[in-house]
Write a protein that holds these residues in place. Structure first.
Motif, PDB file in Angstrom:
ATOM      1  N   UNK A  86       0.818  -1.218   0.000  1.00 61.29           N
ATOM      2  CA  UNK A  86       0.000   0.000   0.000  1.00 61.29           C
ATOM      3  C   UNK A  86       0.853   1.270   0.000  1.00 61.29           C
ATOM      4  N   UNK A  87       1.980   1.218  -0.649  1.00 66.00           N
ATOM      5  CA  UNK A  87       2.963   2.305  -0.616  1.00 66.00           C
ATOM      6  C   UNK A  87       2.363   3.682  -0.891  1.00 66.00           C
ATOM      7  N   UNK A 139      -0.779   4.737  -1.005  1.00 63.04           N
ATOM      8  CA  UNK A 139      -1.853   5.180  -0.114  1.00 63.04           C
ATOM      9  C   UNK A 139      -1.310   5.536   1.276  1.00 63.04           C
ATOM     10  N   UNK A 140      -0.382   4.747   1.792  1.00 61.07           N
ATOM     11  CA  UNK A 140       0.199   5.093   3.099  1.00 61.07           C
ATOM     12  C   UNK A 140       0.903   6.452   3.007  1.00 61.07           C
ATOM     13  N   UNK A 196      -1.832   9.212   2.871  1.00 62.58           N
ATOM     14  CA  UNK A 196      -2.615   9.288   4.105  1.00 62.58           C
ATOM     15  C   UNK A 196      -1.757   9.818   5.264  1.00 62.58           C
ATOM     16  N   UNK A 197      -0.531   9.337   5.373  1.00 57.09           N
ATOM     17  CA  UNK A 197       0.323   9.802   6.473  1.00 57.09           C
ATOM     18  C   UNK A 197       0.704  11.278   6.280  1.00 57.09           C
ATOM     19  N   UNK A 246      -2.704  13.289   6.961  1.00 56.59           N
ATOM     20  CA  UNK A 246      -3.507  13.145   8.169  1.00 56.59           C
ATOM     21  C   UNK A 246      -2.732  12.789   9.426  1.00 56.59           C
ATOM     22  N   UNK A 247      -1.412  12.551   9.337  1.00 52.17           N
ATOM     23  CA  UNK A 247      -0.680  12.189  10.559  1.00 52.17           C
ATOM     24  C   UNK A 247       0.233  13.331  10.982  1.00 52.17           C
ATOM     25  N   UNK A 248       0.809  13.170  12.151  1.00 52.85           N
ATOM     26  CA  UNK A 248       1.787  14.129  12.670  1.00 52.85           C
ATOM     27  C   UNK A 248       2.911  14.386  11.668  1.00 52.85           C
ATOM     28  N   UNK A 249       3.270  13.370  10.886  1.00 50.33           N
ATOM     29  CA  UNK A 249       4.422  13.491   9.978  1.00 50.33           C
ATOM     30  C   UNK A 249       4.239  14.604   8.956  1.00 50.33           C
ATOM     31  N   UNK A 254       8.891   5.061  10.103  1.00 51.91           N
ATOM     32  CA  UNK A 254       8.104   6.239   9.739  1.00 51.91           C
ATOM     33  C   UNK A 254       8.326   7.404  10.702  1.00 51.91           C
TER      34      UNK A 254
END
Lengths: 301, 301
Positions: free
Chosen positions: B170-171, B173-174, B177-178, B181-184, B215
Protein backbone atom coordinates in the motif's frame (compact mmCIF):
# COMPACT_ATOMS: atom_id res chain seq x y z
CA UNK A 1 2.46 23.02 54.01
CA UNK A 2 5.97 21.66 53.81
CA UNK A 3 6.63 18.58 51.68
CA UNK A 4 3.47 18.94 49.61
CA UNK A 5 3.84 19.24 45.85
CA UNK A 6 2.02 18.43 42.62
CA UNK A 7 3.25 16.07 39.93
CA UNK A 8 1.75 16.68 36.48
CA UNK A 9 1.79 14.64 33.29
CA UNK A 10 0.65 17.02 30.56
CA UNK A 11 0.59 15.45 27.12
CA UNK A 12 -0.88 16.27 23.75
CA UNK A 13 -4.26 14.70 24.49
CA UNK A 14 -4.43 14.12 28.23
CA UNK A 15 -3.74 15.76 31.55
CA UNK A 16 -3.10 13.96 34.84
CA UNK A 17 -2.08 15.54 38.14
CA UNK A 18 -1.15 14.00 41.47
CA UNK A 19 -1.19 15.76 44.83
CA UNK A 20 1.92 14.52 46.60
CA UNK A 21 3.15 14.52 50.18
CA UNK A 22 6.79 13.61 49.81
CA UNK A 23 6.63 10.31 47.93
CA UNK A 24 2.99 9.59 48.71
CA UNK A 25 0.13 10.35 46.39
CA UNK A 26 -2.86 11.81 48.27
CA UNK A 27 -5.20 12.67 45.43
CA UNK A 28 -5.39 12.61 41.64
CA UNK A 29 -7.07 14.54 38.83
CA UNK A 30 -7.29 13.48 35.24
CA UNK A 31 -8.91 15.30 32.35
CA UNK A 32 -8.99 15.16 28.57
CA UNK A 33 -7.34 18.53 28.62
CA UNK A 34 -4.15 17.94 26.67
CA UNK A 35 -2.15 20.70 25.03
CA UNK A 36 -4.37 20.48 21.94
CA UNK A 37 -7.27 21.68 24.09
CA UNK A 38 -5.47 24.75 25.47
CA UNK A 39 -6.56 27.81 23.48
CA UNK A 40 -3.97 30.47 22.57
CA UNK A 41 -1.22 28.95 24.71
CA UNK A 42 -3.09 30.03 27.89
CA UNK A 43 -1.48 27.25 29.90
CA UNK A 44 -1.73 28.89 33.32
CA UNK A 45 -5.41 29.65 32.79
CA UNK A 46 -6.04 26.07 31.68
CA UNK A 47 -4.10 24.57 34.57
CA UNK A 48 -5.47 26.53 37.51
CA UNK A 49 -9.04 25.17 37.53
CA UNK A 50 -7.74 21.61 37.13
CA UNK A 51 -5.81 21.81 40.41
CA UNK A 52 -7.96 24.45 42.11
CA UNK A 53 -9.15 22.18 44.90
CA UNK A 54 -5.54 21.60 45.99
CA UNK A 55 -4.52 25.25 45.63
CA UNK A 56 -7.45 26.19 47.83
CA UNK A 57 -5.69 24.37 50.67
CA UNK A 58 -2.08 25.23 49.73
CA UNK A 59 -2.06 28.25 47.42
CA UNK A 60 1.57 28.11 46.23
CA UNK A 61 2.21 24.40 45.99
CA UNK A 62 5.30 23.67 43.91
CA UNK A 63 4.66 21.95 40.59
CA UNK A 64 6.76 19.46 38.70
CA UNK A 65 5.57 18.81 35.15
CA UNK A 66 6.55 16.36 32.45
CA UNK A 67 5.36 15.54 28.95
CA UNK A 68 4.67 17.59 25.85
CA UNK A 69 4.18 20.63 28.08
CA UNK A 70 7.96 20.96 27.70
CA UNK A 71 7.90 20.84 23.88
CA UNK A 72 7.97 23.68 21.37
CA UNK A 73 4.17 23.57 21.35
CA UNK A 74 4.07 23.52 25.15
CA UNK A 75 4.26 26.06 27.97
CA UNK A 76 8.03 26.36 27.87
CA UNK A 77 10.41 24.43 25.66
CA UNK A 78 12.98 22.33 27.51
CA UNK A 79 15.71 20.91 25.26
CA UNK A 80 15.98 17.12 25.11
CA UNK A 81 18.74 15.50 27.12
CA UNK A 82 20.87 12.86 25.42
CA UNK A 83 20.92 9.14 26.17
CA UNK A 84 21.72 7.45 28.48
CA UNK A 85 19.30 9.25 30.82
CA UNK A 86 18.93 9.03 34.59
CA UNK A 87 16.65 10.78 37.11
CA UNK A 88 19.61 12.85 38.23
CA UNK A 89 20.32 14.11 34.72
CA UNK A 90 16.68 14.93 34.12
CA UNK A 91 16.63 16.88 37.42
CA UNK A 92 19.65 18.88 36.26
CA UNK A 93 17.92 19.98 33.07
CA UNK A 94 14.52 21.24 34.12
CA UNK A 95 13.19 24.63 33.04
CA UNK A 96 11.80 26.91 35.75
CA UNK A 97 8.87 29.25 35.61
CA UNK A 98 6.51 30.85 38.09
CA UNK A 99 2.75 30.59 37.75
CA UNK A 100 0.65 33.79 38.04
CA UNK A 101 -0.56 32.55 41.46
CA UNK A 102 2.98 32.12 42.73
CA UNK A 103 3.62 28.37 42.51
CA UNK A 104 7.21 27.62 41.60
CA UNK A 105 7.12 25.25 38.63
CA UNK A 106 9.68 23.08 36.95
CA UNK A 107 9.28 21.28 33.64
CA UNK A 108 11.27 18.13 33.03
CA UNK A 109 13.21 17.69 29.77
CA UNK A 110 12.47 14.98 27.21
CA UNK A 111 15.07 12.49 26.05
CA UNK A 112 16.60 12.06 22.61
CA UNK A 113 19.07 9.62 21.13
CA UNK A 114 19.73 7.14 18.37
CA UNK A 115 17.48 4.08 18.42
CA UNK A 116 18.69 0.55 17.78
CA UNK A 117 18.25 1.08 14.03
CA UNK A 118 20.54 4.14 14.01
CA UNK A 119 17.74 6.68 13.60
CA UNK A 120 17.14 9.65 15.89
CA UNK A 121 14.31 9.16 18.34
CA UNK A 122 12.61 11.31 20.95
CA UNK A 123 10.25 11.02 23.89
CA UNK A 124 8.60 13.44 26.33
CA UNK A 125 6.83 12.08 29.36
CA UNK A 126 7.54 8.38 28.88
CA UNK A 127 11.02 8.77 30.43
CA UNK A 128 9.38 9.37 33.81
CA UNK A 129 7.48 6.09 33.77
CA UNK A 130 10.59 4.25 32.61
CA UNK A 131 12.75 5.57 35.43
CA UNK A 132 9.95 4.91 37.91
CA UNK A 133 9.60 1.35 36.70
CA UNK A 134 13.34 0.74 37.05
CA UNK A 135 13.11 1.85 40.69
CA UNK A 136 9.85 0.07 41.57
CA UNK A 137 10.77 -3.20 39.87
CA UNK A 138 14.55 -3.41 39.87
CA UNK A 139 15.80 -6.32 37.82
CA UNK A 140 18.38 -8.70 39.27
CA UNK A 141 20.21 -8.58 35.91
CA UNK A 142 20.01 -4.77 35.95
CA UNK A 143 18.54 -4.89 32.49
CA UNK A 144 14.94 -4.38 31.37
CA UNK A 145 13.00 -4.06 28.15
CA UNK A 146 9.87 -1.94 28.51
CA UNK A 147 6.96 -1.30 26.16
CA UNK A 148 4.81 1.80 26.60
CA UNK A 149 1.96 1.26 24.13
CA UNK A 150 0.03 4.15 22.62
CA UNK A 151 -0.27 6.57 19.72
CA UNK A 152 3.52 6.48 19.49
CA UNK A 153 4.54 3.32 21.35
CA UNK A 154 7.95 3.38 22.97
CA UNK A 155 10.22 0.39 23.40
CA UNK A 156 13.01 1.10 25.86
CA UNK A 157 16.03 -0.71 27.20
CA UNK A 158 16.92 0.11 30.79
CA UNK A 159 20.25 -0.69 32.33
CA UNK A 160 21.23 -0.03 35.93
CA UNK A 161 18.20 2.19 36.37
CA UNK A 162 19.09 4.38 33.37
CA UNK A 163 17.40 4.63 29.98
CA UNK A 164 19.97 3.21 27.61
CA UNK A 165 18.10 3.26 24.32
CA UNK A 166 14.57 3.42 22.92
CA UNK A 167 12.58 3.22 19.69
CA UNK A 168 9.20 4.60 18.71
CA UNK A 169 6.52 2.64 16.81
CA UNK A 170 3.67 4.71 15.36
CA UNK A 171 1.21 1.88 16.03
CA UNK A 172 -1.68 3.92 17.44
CA UNK A 173 -1.43 6.74 14.92
CA UNK A 174 -1.18 4.43 11.89
CA UNK A 175 -4.21 2.55 13.22
CA UNK A 176 -6.37 5.62 13.54
CA UNK A 177 -5.18 7.30 10.34
CA UNK A 178 -5.63 4.20 8.17
CA UNK A 179 -9.01 3.48 9.70
CA UNK A 180 -10.26 7.03 9.24
CA UNK A 181 -8.67 7.99 5.93
CA UNK A 182 -7.66 4.96 3.85
CA UNK A 183 -9.52 2.39 1.78
CA UNK A 184 -9.19 -0.04 4.71
CA UNK A 185 -11.64 1.90 6.86
CA UNK A 186 -14.29 2.49 4.22
CA UNK A 187 -17.74 1.72 5.66
CA UNK A 188 -16.29 0.22 8.82
CA UNK A 189 -18.83 0.67 11.62
CA UNK A 190 -17.97 1.50 15.23
CA UNK A 191 -17.80 -1.90 16.91
CA UNK A 192 -16.62 -3.51 20.13
CA UNK A 193 -13.33 -5.40 19.93
CA UNK A 194 -13.56 -8.76 18.23
CA UNK A 195 -10.94 -11.02 19.86
CA UNK A 196 -10.96 -13.54 17.00
CA UNK A 197 -10.28 -10.88 14.37
CA UNK A 198 -7.61 -9.33 16.60
CA UNK A 199 -5.89 -12.72 17.00
CA UNK A 200 -6.00 -13.28 13.24
CA UNK A 201 -4.31 -9.90 12.74
CA UNK A 202 -1.53 -10.85 15.16
CA UNK A 203 -0.99 -14.18 13.39
CA UNK A 204 -0.92 -12.57 9.96
CA UNK A 205 1.56 -9.92 11.09
CA UNK A 206 3.90 -12.76 11.86
CA UNK A 207 3.47 -14.38 8.43
CA UNK A 208 3.55 -11.15 6.43
CA UNK A 209 6.54 -9.22 7.71
CA UNK A 210 6.21 -6.23 5.33
CA UNK A 211 3.69 -3.92 6.96
CA UNK A 212 2.69 -2.01 3.80
CA UNK A 213 1.84 -5.40 2.32
CA UNK A 214 0.21 -6.93 5.40
CA UNK A 215 -2.13 -3.94 5.80
CA UNK A 216 -3.80 -4.70 2.48
CA UNK A 217 -5.13 -7.94 3.94
CA UNK A 218 -7.57 -5.84 6.00
CA UNK A 219 -9.18 -5.20 2.62
CA UNK A 220 -8.82 -8.60 0.93
CA UNK A 221 -10.05 -10.65 3.90
CA UNK A 222 -13.17 -8.53 3.81
CA UNK A 223 -13.56 -8.92 0.05
CA UNK A 224 -13.40 -12.70 0.34
CA UNK A 225 -15.74 -12.83 3.32
CA UNK A 226 -13.26 -13.89 6.02
CA UNK A 227 -13.80 -10.60 7.87
CA UNK A 228 -17.01 -8.63 8.32
CA UNK A 229 -16.84 -4.82 8.15
CA UNK A 230 -17.39 -4.80 11.93
CA UNK A 231 -14.24 -6.91 12.44
CA UNK A 232 -11.88 -4.76 10.38
CA UNK A 233 -10.80 -2.42 13.18
CA UNK A 234 -9.92 -5.30 15.52
CA UNK A 235 -8.05 -7.07 12.74
CA UNK A 236 -6.09 -3.90 11.92
CA UNK A 237 -5.25 -3.44 15.59
CA UNK A 238 -3.96 -7.03 15.77
CA UNK A 239 -1.93 -6.55 12.61
CA UNK A 240 -0.25 -3.36 13.88
CA UNK A 241 0.35 -4.57 17.43
CA UNK A 242 1.64 -7.86 16.03
CA UNK A 243 4.03 -6.00 13.73
CA UNK A 244 5.25 -3.90 16.67
CA UNK A 245 5.77 -6.93 18.89
CA UNK A 246 7.57 -8.71 16.07
CA UNK A 247 10.49 -6.40 16.96
CA UNK A 248 10.48 -7.85 20.50
CA UNK A 249 10.59 -11.49 19.38
CA UNK A 250 12.26 -13.72 21.93
CA UNK A 251 12.48 -11.03 24.62
CA UNK A 252 10.87 -10.76 28.01
CA UNK A 253 9.42 -7.32 28.49
CA UNK A 254 7.53 -5.05 30.84
CA UNK A 255 4.46 -3.24 29.65
CA UNK A 256 3.19 0.01 31.16
CA UNK A 257 -0.07 1.39 29.85
CA UNK A 258 -3.82 1.62 30.18
CA UNK A 259 -5.53 -1.61 31.28
CA UNK A 260 -7.27 -2.00 27.90
CA UNK A 261 -4.10 -1.61 25.83
CA UNK A 262 -2.03 -3.68 28.25
CA UNK A 263 -4.55 -6.49 27.99
CA UNK A 264 -4.48 -6.39 24.17
CA UNK A 265 -0.70 -6.33 24.00
CA UNK A 266 -0.43 -9.16 26.49
CA UNK A 267 -2.83 -11.28 24.46
CA UNK A 268 -0.88 -10.57 21.26
CA UNK A 269 2.44 -11.25 22.98
CA UNK A 270 1.23 -14.63 24.21
CA UNK A 271 0.43 -15.59 20.61
CA UNK A 272 3.96 -14.63 19.61
CA UNK A 273 5.65 -16.42 22.50
CA UNK A 274 6.69 -13.18 24.19
CA UNK A 275 6.32 -12.85 27.97
CA UNK A 276 4.98 -9.45 29.06
CA UNK A 277 4.70 -8.35 32.67
CA UNK A 278 2.54 -5.34 33.38
CA UNK A 279 3.27 -2.48 35.75
CA UNK A 280 0.91 0.29 36.81
CA UNK A 281 1.47 3.45 34.78
CA UNK A 282 0.43 5.92 37.49
CA UNK A 283 2.61 4.21 40.09
CA UNK A 284 5.59 4.34 37.70
CA UNK A 285 4.96 8.00 36.89
CA UNK A 286 4.63 8.97 40.56
CA UNK A 287 7.80 7.10 41.45
CA UNK A 288 9.74 8.68 38.56
CA UNK A 289 8.58 12.19 39.45
CA UNK A 290 9.35 11.63 43.13
CA UNK A 291 12.93 10.69 42.24
CA UNK A 292 13.36 13.86 40.21
CA UNK A 293 11.68 15.97 42.89
CA UNK A 294 14.04 14.53 45.48
CA UNK A 295 17.06 15.27 43.28
CA UNK A 296 15.83 18.87 42.91
CA UNK A 297 14.99 19.49 46.53
CA UNK A 298 17.21 17.16 48.48
CA UNK A 299 16.22 13.80 49.89
CA UNK A 300 14.65 15.33 52.99
CA UNK A 301 12.46 17.94 51.32
CA UNK B 1 -15.27 -1.16 -39.88
CA UNK B 2 -14.11 -4.68 -39.34
CA UNK B 3 -11.20 -5.28 -36.96
CA UNK B 4 -11.55 -1.95 -35.16
CA UNK B 5 -12.15 -2.04 -31.42
CA UNK B 6 -11.51 0.01 -28.29
CA UNK B 7 -9.40 -1.11 -25.33
CA UNK B 8 -10.22 0.69 -22.07
CA UNK B 9 -8.42 0.81 -18.74
CA UNK B 10 -10.95 2.24 -16.30
CA UNK B 11 -9.65 2.51 -12.78
CA UNK B 12 -10.65 4.26 -9.57
CA UNK B 13 -8.89 7.52 -10.45
CA UNK B 14 -8.02 7.39 -14.12
CA UNK B 15 -9.43 6.51 -17.51
CA UNK B 16 -7.44 5.55 -20.59
CA UNK B 17 -8.79 4.33 -23.91
CA UNK B 18 -7.06 3.10 -27.03
CA UNK B 19 -8.55 2.92 -30.53
CA UNK B 20 -7.28 -0.34 -31.95
CA UNK B 21 -7.11 -1.84 -35.43
CA UNK B 22 -6.38 -5.48 -34.72
CA UNK B 23 -3.23 -5.28 -32.58
CA UNK B 24 -2.29 -1.75 -33.59
CA UNK B 25 -3.10 1.32 -31.54
CA UNK B 26 -4.29 4.18 -33.75
CA UNK B 27 -5.25 6.77 -31.15
CA UNK B 28 -5.46 7.25 -27.40
CA UNK B 29 -7.54 9.20 -24.90
CA UNK B 30 -6.72 9.68 -21.26
CA UNK B 31 -8.69 11.58 -18.64
CA UNK B 32 -8.86 11.95 -14.88
CA UNK B 33 -12.28 10.42 -15.08
CA UNK B 34 -11.96 7.36 -12.87
CA UNK B 35 -14.91 5.60 -11.29
CA UNK B 36 -14.82 8.05 -8.38
CA UNK B 37 -15.73 10.82 -10.81
CA UNK B 38 -18.75 9.03 -12.27
CA UNK B 39 -21.92 10.38 -10.60
CA UNK B 40 -24.75 7.97 -9.73
CA UNK B 41 -23.18 5.01 -11.55
CA UNK B 42 -23.93 6.67 -14.90
CA UNK B 43 -21.08 4.80 -16.59
CA UNK B 44 -22.45 4.85 -20.12
CA UNK B 45 -23.09 8.58 -19.94
CA UNK B 46 -19.58 9.16 -18.59
CA UNK B 47 -17.95 6.95 -21.21
CA UNK B 48 -19.63 8.15 -24.37
CA UNK B 49 -18.12 11.67 -24.56
CA UNK B 50 -14.65 10.27 -23.79
CA UNK B 51 -14.69 8.10 -26.92
CA UNK B 52 -17.11 10.21 -29.00
CA UNK B 53 -14.58 11.07 -31.68
CA UNK B 54 -14.07 7.38 -32.44
CA UNK B 55 -17.77 6.54 -32.28
CA UNK B 56 -18.44 9.32 -34.80
CA UNK B 57 -16.49 7.29 -37.33
CA UNK B 58 -17.59 3.81 -36.22
CA UNK B 59 -20.77 4.06 -34.15
CA UNK B 60 -20.86 0.55 -32.68
CA UNK B 61 -17.19 -0.22 -32.11
CA UNK B 62 -16.77 -3.16 -29.74
CA UNK B 63 -15.29 -2.33 -26.37
CA UNK B 64 -13.02 -4.37 -24.12
CA UNK B 65 -12.60 -2.94 -20.64
CA UNK B 66 -10.40 -3.81 -17.68
CA UNK B 67 -9.80 -2.38 -14.22
CA UNK B 68 -12.04 -1.38 -11.35
CA UNK B 69 -14.89 -0.94 -13.84
CA UNK B 70 -15.41 -4.68 -13.23
CA UNK B 71 -15.57 -4.32 -9.44
CA UNK B 72 -18.57 -4.10 -7.14
CA UNK B 73 -18.32 -0.32 -7.39
CA UNK B 74 -17.98 -0.48 -11.18
CA UNK B 75 -20.30 -0.81 -14.19
CA UNK B 76 -20.77 -4.54 -13.83
CA UNK B 77 -19.13 -6.83 -11.32
CA UNK B 78 -17.00 -9.61 -12.81
CA UNK B 79 -15.88 -12.20 -10.24
CA UNK B 80 -12.13 -12.61 -9.77
CA UNK B 81 -10.46 -15.57 -11.44
CA UNK B 82 -8.04 -17.63 -9.37
CA UNK B 83 -4.28 -17.88 -9.82
CA UNK B 84 -2.46 -18.91 -11.92
CA UNK B 85 -3.97 -16.61 -14.58
CA UNK B 86 -3.46 -16.55 -18.34
CA UNK B 87 -4.92 -14.42 -21.13
CA UNK B 88 -7.02 -17.38 -22.21
CA UNK B 89 -8.56 -17.79 -18.75
CA UNK B 90 -9.29 -14.07 -18.51
CA UNK B 91 -10.96 -14.20 -21.91
CA UNK B 92 -13.16 -17.06 -20.70
CA UNK B 93 -14.45 -15.05 -17.74
CA UNK B 94 -15.47 -11.68 -19.15
CA UNK B 95 -18.87 -10.14 -18.45
CA UNK B 96 -20.87 -8.90 -21.42
CA UNK B 97 -23.10 -5.87 -21.68
CA UNK B 98 -24.41 -3.65 -24.45
CA UNK B 99 -24.01 0.12 -24.34
CA UNK B 100 -27.07 2.30 -25.04
CA UNK B 101 -25.55 3.19 -28.44
CA UNK B 102 -25.16 -0.43 -29.39
CA UNK B 103 -21.47 -1.19 -28.86
CA UNK B 104 -20.95 -4.73 -27.61
CA UNK B 105 -18.83 -4.49 -24.49
CA UNK B 106 -16.89 -7.02 -22.47
CA UNK B 107 -15.34 -6.42 -19.07
CA UNK B 108 -12.32 -8.48 -18.05
CA UNK B 109 -12.21 -10.18 -14.63
CA UNK B 110 -9.67 -9.32 -11.92
CA UNK B 111 -7.39 -11.92 -10.39
CA UNK B 112 -7.28 -13.20 -6.82
CA UNK B 113 -5.07 -15.64 -4.98
CA UNK B 114 -2.84 -16.17 -1.98
CA UNK B 115 0.31 -14.03 -1.95
CA UNK B 116 3.72 -15.30 -0.96
CA UNK B 117 2.92 -14.55 2.69
CA UNK B 118 -0.20 -16.72 2.65
CA UNK B 119 -2.66 -13.82 2.64
CA UNK B 120 -5.42 -13.30 0.09
CA UNK B 121 -4.62 -10.69 -2.52
CA UNK B 122 -6.51 -9.13 -5.43
CA UNK B 123 -5.92 -7.01 -8.50
CA UNK B 124 -8.05 -5.48 -11.23
CA UNK B 125 -6.40 -4.00 -14.28
CA UNK B 126 -2.78 -4.80 -13.45
CA UNK B 127 -3.18 -8.37 -14.75
CA UNK B 128 -3.47 -6.97 -18.28
CA UNK B 129 -0.11 -5.18 -18.12
CA UNK B 130 1.50 -8.26 -16.59
CA UNK B 131 0.31 -10.60 -19.35
CA UNK B 132 1.27 -8.01 -21.95
CA UNK B 133 4.75 -7.70 -20.50
CA UNK B 134 5.23 -11.47 -20.52
CA UNK B 135 4.41 -11.48 -24.25
CA UNK B 136 6.38 -8.36 -25.21
CA UNK B 137 9.47 -9.26 -23.20
CA UNK B 138 9.53 -13.03 -22.89
CA UNK B 139 12.22 -14.22 -20.55
CA UNK B 140 14.59 -16.97 -21.58
CA UNK B 141 14.14 -18.53 -18.13
CA UNK B 142 10.35 -18.22 -18.49
CA UNK B 143 10.28 -16.48 -15.15
CA UNK B 144 9.85 -12.80 -14.35
CA UNK B 145 9.34 -10.60 -11.31
CA UNK B 146 7.38 -7.43 -12.09
CA UNK B 147 6.67 -4.33 -10.01
CA UNK B 148 3.70 -2.12 -10.86
CA UNK B 149 4.18 0.91 -8.56
CA UNK B 150 1.26 3.02 -7.45
CA UNK B 151 -1.38 3.64 -4.79
CA UNK B 152 -1.44 -0.12 -4.24
CA UNK B 153 1.81 -1.38 -5.77
CA UNK B 154 1.72 -4.90 -7.14
CA UNK B 155 4.66 -7.30 -7.15
CA UNK B 156 4.02 -10.25 -9.44
CA UNK B 157 5.80 -13.43 -10.41
CA UNK B 158 5.22 -14.57 -13.97
CA UNK B 159 6.00 -18.04 -15.21
CA UNK B 160 5.58 -19.27 -18.77
CA UNK B 161 3.52 -16.20 -19.60
CA UNK B 162 1.08 -16.77 -16.74
CA UNK B 163 0.63 -14.83 -13.51
CA UNK B 164 1.76 -17.25 -10.85
CA UNK B 165 1.54 -15.12 -7.71
CA UNK B 166 1.42 -11.49 -6.60
CA UNK B 167 1.46 -9.27 -3.51
CA UNK B 168 0.15 -5.78 -2.89
CA UNK B 169 2.06 -3.03 -1.07
CA UNK B 170 0.00 0.00 0.00
CA UNK B 171 2.96 2.30 -0.62
CA UNK B 172 1.16 5.13 -2.41
CA UNK B 173 -1.85 5.18 -0.11
CA UNK B 174 0.20 5.09 3.10
CA UNK B 175 2.30 7.95 1.71
CA UNK B 176 -0.66 10.18 0.97
CA UNK B 177 -2.61 9.29 4.11
CA UNK B 178 0.32 9.80 6.47
CA UNK B 179 1.30 13.05 4.76
CA UNK B 180 -2.24 14.44 4.84
CA UNK B 181 -3.51 13.14 8.17
CA UNK B 182 -0.68 12.19 10.56
CA UNK B 183 1.79 14.13 12.67
CA UNK B 184 4.42 13.49 9.98
CA UNK B 185 2.75 15.82 7.50
CA UNK B 186 2.04 18.68 9.87
CA UNK B 187 3.08 21.99 8.25
CA UNK B 188 4.75 20.24 5.34
CA UNK B 189 4.62 22.59 2.34
CA UNK B 190 4.03 21.46 -1.26
CA UNK B 191 7.54 21.07 -2.66
CA UNK B 192 9.35 19.59 -5.63
CA UNK B 193 11.07 16.26 -5.03
CA UNK B 194 14.32 16.52 -3.10
CA UNK B 195 16.58 13.70 -4.34
CA UNK B 196 18.87 13.87 -1.31
CA UNK B 197 15.99 13.47 1.16
CA UNK B 198 14.51 10.69 -0.98
CA UNK B 199 17.86 8.83 -0.98
CA UNK B 200 18.13 9.22 2.79
CA UNK B 201 14.66 7.70 3.15
CA UNK B 202 15.68 4.71 1.04
CA UNK B 203 18.85 4.19 3.10
CA UNK B 204 16.98 4.44 6.37
CA UNK B 205 14.32 1.97 5.23
CA UNK B 206 17.14 -0.52 4.87
CA UNK B 207 18.50 0.12 8.36
CA UNK B 208 15.14 0.30 10.11
CA UNK B 209 13.17 -2.72 8.92
CA UNK B 210 10.03 -2.10 11.03
CA UNK B 211 7.94 0.34 9.02
CA UNK B 212 5.85 1.66 11.93
CA UNK B 213 9.15 2.51 13.61
CA UNK B 214 10.97 3.85 10.55
CA UNK B 215 8.10 6.24 9.74
CA UNK B 216 8.69 8.15 12.98
CA UNK B 217 12.09 9.25 11.68
CA UNK B 218 10.24 11.57 9.27
CA UNK B 219 9.42 13.46 12.47
CA UNK B 220 12.65 13.14 14.44
CA UNK B 221 14.98 14.05 11.55
CA UNK B 222 12.96 17.22 11.23
CA UNK B 223 13.09 17.90 14.97
CA UNK B 224 16.87 17.60 14.99
CA UNK B 225 17.31 19.70 11.87
CA UNK B 226 18.47 16.98 9.47
CA UNK B 227 15.37 17.49 7.33
CA UNK B 228 13.56 20.72 6.50
CA UNK B 229 9.75 20.69 6.36
CA UNK B 230 10.02 20.94 2.57
CA UNK B 231 12.05 17.71 2.46
CA UNK B 232 9.68 15.58 4.53
CA UNK B 233 7.50 14.37 1.64
CA UNK B 234 10.51 13.21 -0.40
CA UNK B 235 11.98 11.50 2.64
CA UNK B 236 8.70 9.71 3.36
CA UNK B 237 8.48 8.60 -0.26
CA UNK B 238 12.03 7.19 -0.07
CA UNK B 239 11.23 5.43 3.19
CA UNK B 240 8.08 3.76 1.81
CA UNK B 241 9.52 2.84 -1.58
CA UNK B 242 12.65 1.56 0.16
CA UNK B 243 10.53 -0.58 2.49
CA UNK B 244 8.61 -1.95 -0.49
CA UNK B 245 11.78 -2.75 -2.44
CA UNK B 246 13.27 -4.39 0.65
CA UNK B 247 10.91 -7.29 -0.20
CA UNK B 248 12.62 -7.60 -3.59
CA UNK B 249 16.17 -7.75 -2.19
CA UNK B 250 18.52 -9.71 -4.42
CA UNK B 251 16.04 -10.03 -7.28
CA UNK B 252 16.08 -8.69 -10.81
CA UNK B 253 12.75 -7.16 -11.67
CA UNK B 254 10.76 -5.39 -14.34
CA UNK B 255 8.98 -2.18 -13.52
CA UNK B 256 5.91 -0.93 -15.37
CA UNK B 257 4.57 2.46 -14.42
CA UNK B 258 4.49 6.18 -15.05
CA UNK B 259 7.86 7.70 -16.03
CA UNK B 260 8.05 9.70 -12.77
CA UNK B 261 7.38 6.70 -10.49
CA UNK B 262 9.56 4.38 -12.57
CA UNK B 263 12.43 6.84 -12.28
CA UNK B 264 12.02 7.06 -8.48
CA UNK B 265 11.80 3.31 -8.03
CA UNK B 266 14.80 2.76 -10.28
CA UNK B 267 16.86 5.24 -8.27
CA UNK B 268 15.84 3.56 -5.00
CA UNK B 269 16.53 0.10 -6.40
CA UNK B 270 20.03 1.12 -7.44
CA UNK B 271 20.74 2.16 -3.86
CA UNK B 272 19.57 -1.27 -2.66
CA UNK B 273 21.52 -3.23 -5.27
CA UNK B 274 18.37 -4.30 -7.14
CA UNK B 275 18.34 -4.21 -10.95
CA UNK B 276 15.10 -2.85 -12.39
CA UNK B 277 14.29 -2.82 -16.10
CA UNK B 278 11.44 -0.62 -17.19
CA UNK B 279 8.76 -1.44 -19.72
CA UNK B 280 6.18 0.92 -21.20
CA UNK B 281 2.86 0.64 -19.36
CA UNK B 282 0.64 1.55 -22.33
CA UNK B 283 2.44 -0.89 -24.62
CA UNK B 284 2.02 -3.67 -22.03
CA UNK B 285 -1.68 -2.86 -21.56
CA UNK B 286 -2.34 -2.77 -25.30
CA UNK B 287 -0.55 -6.08 -25.80
CA UNK B 288 -2.42 -7.72 -22.91
CA UNK B 289 -5.80 -6.50 -24.16
CA UNK B 290 -5.00 -7.58 -27.72
CA UNK B 291 -4.28 -11.10 -26.51
CA UNK B 292 -7.60 -11.26 -24.72
CA UNK B 293 -9.44 -9.72 -27.66
CA UNK B 294 -7.92 -12.31 -29.95
CA UNK B 295 -8.95 -15.13 -27.61
CA UNK B 296 -12.48 -13.74 -27.60
CA UNK B 297 -12.81 -13.16 -31.33
CA UNK B 298 -10.42 -15.62 -32.91
CA UNK B 299 -6.91 -14.88 -34.10
CA UNK B 300 -8.13 -13.55 -37.44
CA UNK B 301 -10.68 -10.99 -36.17
Amino acid sequence: MKNYWIAIDWGTSNFRAFLMKEHQCLDTVSAQCGLLHVPDRQFAAALKPLIARWLALHPQLPLLMAGMVGSQQGWQEVPYIALPASSRQLAQCTASLKTPWGSPCQIVAGVSGKNEFGLPDVMRGEEIQLLGLAALHPDPQNSQYVILPGTHSKHAELHNGEILRFSTFMTGEIYSVMLSHSLLGRDVPESPEDPRAFALGVTNALHAPHLSNALFSARTLRLNGELTPAQVASYLSGLLIGAELYAVAGKEAWIVGSPALTERYTRAAKQLGITLTSADGNACFIQGMTQIYQCLHGESS
